[in-house]
Design an enzyme around this catalytic site. Structure first.
Site, PDB file in Angstrom:
ATOM      1  N   HIS A 152       0.812  -1.321  -0.151  1.00 40.06           N
ATOM      2  CA  HIS A 152      -0.222   0.035  -0.026  1.00 40.06           C
ATOM      3  C   HIS A 152       0.997   1.255   0.034  1.00 40.06           C
ATOM      4  O   HIS A 152       2.084   1.185   0.402  1.00 40.06           O
ATOM      5  CB  HIS A 152      -0.811   0.151   1.313  1.00 40.06           C
ATOM      6  CG  HIS A 152      -1.605  -1.078   1.622  1.00 40.06           C
ATOM      7  ND1 HIS A 152      -2.973  -1.073   1.400  1.00 40.06           N
ATOM      8  CD2 HIS A 152      -1.370  -2.194   2.340  1.00 40.06           C
ATOM      9  CE1 HIS A 152      -3.624  -2.107   1.923  1.00 40.06           C
ATOM     10  NE2 HIS A 152      -2.505  -2.964   2.404  1.00 40.06           N
ATOM     11  N   TYR A 153       0.124   2.342  -0.236  1.00 40.18           N
ATOM     12  CA  TYR A 153       0.840   3.541   0.121  1.00 40.18           C
ATOM     13  C   TYR A 153       0.047   4.187   1.237  1.00 40.18           C
ATOM     14  O   TYR A 153      -1.318   3.898   0.984  1.00 40.18           O
ATOM     15  CB  TYR A 153       1.160   4.557  -1.096  1.00 40.18           C
ATOM     16  CG  TYR A 153      -0.151   5.117  -1.860  1.00 40.18           C
ATOM     17  CD1 TYR A 153      -1.084   5.676  -1.473  1.00 40.18           C
ATOM     18  CD2 TYR A 153       0.052   5.234  -3.317  1.00 40.18           C
ATOM     19  CE1 TYR A 153      -2.047   6.282  -2.081  1.00 40.18           C
ATOM     20  CE2 TYR A 153      -0.940   5.813  -3.992  1.00 40.18           C
ATOM     21  CZ  TYR A 153      -2.133   6.538  -3.426  1.00 40.18           C
ATOM     22  OH  TYR A 153      -2.995   6.928  -4.122  1.00 40.18           O
ATOM     23  N   THR A 154       0.426   5.325   1.977  1.00 39.78           N
ATOM     24  CA  THR A 154      -0.271   5.720   3.089  1.00 39.78           C
ATOM     25  C   THR A 154      -1.193   6.720   2.644  1.00 39.78           C
ATOM     26  O   THR A 154      -2.455   6.882   3.209  1.00 39.78           O
ATOM     27  CB  THR A 154       0.609   6.125   4.072  1.00 39.78           C
ATOM     28  OG1 THR A 154       1.727   7.173   3.373  1.00 39.78           O
ATOM     29  CG2 THR A 154       1.385   5.061   4.792  1.00 39.78           C
ATOM     30  N   GLU A 205       2.817  -0.887   4.442  1.00 41.35           N
ATOM     31  CA  GLU A 205       2.694   0.497   4.158  1.00 41.35           C
ATOM     32  C   GLU A 205       3.892   1.177   3.568  1.00 41.35           C
ATOM     33  O   GLU A 205       4.680   1.289   4.326  1.00 41.35           O
ATOM     34  CB  GLU A 205       1.770   1.129   5.197  1.00 41.35           C
ATOM     35  CG  GLU A 205       0.262   0.793   5.475  1.00 41.35           C
ATOM     36  CD  GLU A 205      -0.599   1.523   4.453  1.00 41.35           C
ATOM     37  OE1 GLU A 205      -0.308   2.385   3.720  1.00 41.35           O
ATOM     38  OE2 GLU A 205      -1.905   1.194   4.671  1.00 41.35           O
ATOM     39  N   HIS A 222      -2.387  -3.165  -3.433  1.00 44.07           N
ATOM     40  CA  HIS A 222      -3.993  -3.118  -2.862  1.00 44.07           C
ATOM     41  C   HIS A 222      -4.960  -2.947  -4.208  1.00 44.07           C
ATOM     42  O   HIS A 222      -5.983  -3.318  -4.131  1.00 44.07           O
ATOM     43  CB  HIS A 222      -3.884  -1.770  -1.880  1.00 44.07           C
ATOM     44  CG  HIS A 222      -5.268  -1.853  -1.025  1.00 44.07           C
ATOM     45  ND1 HIS A 222      -5.385  -0.961  -0.280  1.00 44.07           N
ATOM     46  CD2 HIS A 222      -6.074  -2.908  -0.774  1.00 44.07           C
ATOM     47  CE1 HIS A 222      -6.605  -1.008   0.611  1.00 44.07           C
ATOM     48  NE2 HIS A 222      -6.944  -2.350   0.106  1.00 44.07           N
ATOM     49  N   ASP A 229      -3.691   2.449  -4.723  1.00 41.29           N
ATOM     50  CA  ASP A 229      -2.368   2.378  -4.462  1.00 41.29           C
ATOM     51  C   ASP A 229      -1.957   1.015  -4.470  1.00 41.29           C
ATOM     52  O   ASP A 229      -2.608  -0.106  -4.383  1.00 41.29           O
ATOM     53  CB  ASP A 229      -2.427   2.720  -2.995  1.00 41.29           C
ATOM     54  CG  ASP A 229      -3.280   1.787  -1.713  1.00 41.29           C
ATOM     55  OD1 ASP A 229      -4.353   1.388  -2.253  1.00 41.29           O
ATOM     56  OD2 ASP A 229      -2.644   1.383  -0.890  1.00 41.29           O
TER      57      ASP A 229
END
Ligand SMILES: [Zn+2]
Length: 242
Positions: free
Chosen positions: A27-29, A92, A134, A144
Site C-alpha cells: 500500500h501507500y499511506t 504500507e 492493494h 495504491d
C-alpha cells in the site's frame, strides 16, 4: 534488519496459523505526513492498521505482529482468497499518494522493502504471484501503491512477477484494437490465472477498473481502462510463465 516496534490495537483477537499467510499486500499511506499516518494506524477509532510501515528514509516500523490479522485490505479478492486480511501481510509505504501529491518512492524505502519481502517470502513460503498491490485485490476501490511503484525492479529481486517482453516491441501494440472477441476472453482467462478476480460477464465498469488495476501494475505508461493488444500480449506472457 532493524525494525522499530510500535503498537496498533487494530487487529483481530484470534491469532492465525503460520500457514494461513499466503500473500503480501503493498500500500501507500496516502496522507500528508508520516506522523499523521502513524497516529491514524495506531488509533483504535480508525480501525485500520498494517503489519509494517516503511518511511521515506527506509526505516521500518512494526505495528502488528505477523501472527495477528491486521486491518489493511478490506473487501478484496485475489486468486482463491477472499477478504485478504486473514491471508496477508500488509506493508504500507509512506507516500502522499494521488490525493496529496504523489511522488516517487525513495530508493532507501524500496531497498528496505526488498529486504523485508525476502524475509517474509522465505519464512511463509509466499509464491511470487501472490505479492500484490492493494489495487490488484480491490480494483474497484483502490489505486495504491500506484503506477510509480517499481514492480519490475522488485521482480528482478524475485519479488512478484513481470513479463519478459521487449518494451519497444510491445509499444507497437499499444492502443491497437483487439481483432476478435476471443482475445478478450483469453485476456480474462490469463489475468484470472495470475490472480485477478473478474469474470467475462462482469459489469462493464467493474471490468474497466480491473483493466486499470492491471495497467497500473504491468503497463504504467498508459492507464486508460481500455483493453488493447499490448495488454493482451502482456497478460498472455505472464500467464505462460506461471
Ligand atoms: Zn491500501
Amino acid at each position: 534488519m532493524k525494525i522499530k516496534d510500535f503498537f496498533s490495537p487494530n487487529y483481530n483477537k484470534n491469532k492465525r496459523s503460520k500457514g494461513s499467510i499466503k500473500t503480501i499486500v503493498i500500500h501507500y499511506t496516502g496522507m500528508q505526513s508520516e506522523r499523521e499516518t502513524l497516529n491514524k494506524l495506531c488509533d483504535s477509532k480508525s480501525r485500520v492498521s498494517c503489519h509494517y510501515l516503511i518511511n521515506r528514509n527506509g526505516k521500518i516500523f512494526r505495528l502488528v505482529k505477523d501472527k495477528n490479522i491486521a486491518w489493511h485490505a478490506g473487501k478484496s479478492c485475489w486468486s482463491k482468497y477472499r477478504n485478504l486480511n486473514k491471508n496477508s501481510i500488509g506493508i504500507e509505504l509512506v507516500n502522499r499518494g494521488h490525493q496529496f501529491g504523489y511522488t516517487n518512492y525513495t530508493s532507501k524505502q524500496i531497498l528496505q522493502l526488498i529486504v523485508l519481502c525476502r524475509l517474509l517470502i522465505k519464512k511463509y513460503k509466499i509464491s511470487k504471484r501472490n505479492i500484490v498491490g492493494h489495487s490488484d485485490i480491490a480494483p474497484s476501490r483502490k489505486i495504491d501503491p500506484g503506477e510509480k511503484f517499481p514492480w519490475q525492479l522488485l521482480s528482478k529481486n524475485k519479488i512478484g512477477i513481470w513479463h519478459n517482453l521487449n518494451n519497444s516491441l510491445l509499444k507497437k501494440f499499444r492502443k491497437k484494437q483487439l481483432k476478435k472477441k476471443r482475445d478478450k476472453i483469453q485476456f480474462i482467462k490469463d489475468i484470472n490465472s495470475i490472480g485477478y478476480c473478474v469474470k467475462f460477464y462482469s459489469n462493464k465498469n467493474v471490468l474497466k477498473k480491473v483493466i486499470k488495476g492491471f495497467q497500473r501494475h504491468f503497463r504504467k505508461d498508459l492507464i486508460n481502462g481500455l483493453l488493447d493488444l499490448e495488454c493482451v500480449i502482456i497478460a498472455s506472457n505472464l500467464a505462460k510463465k506461471l
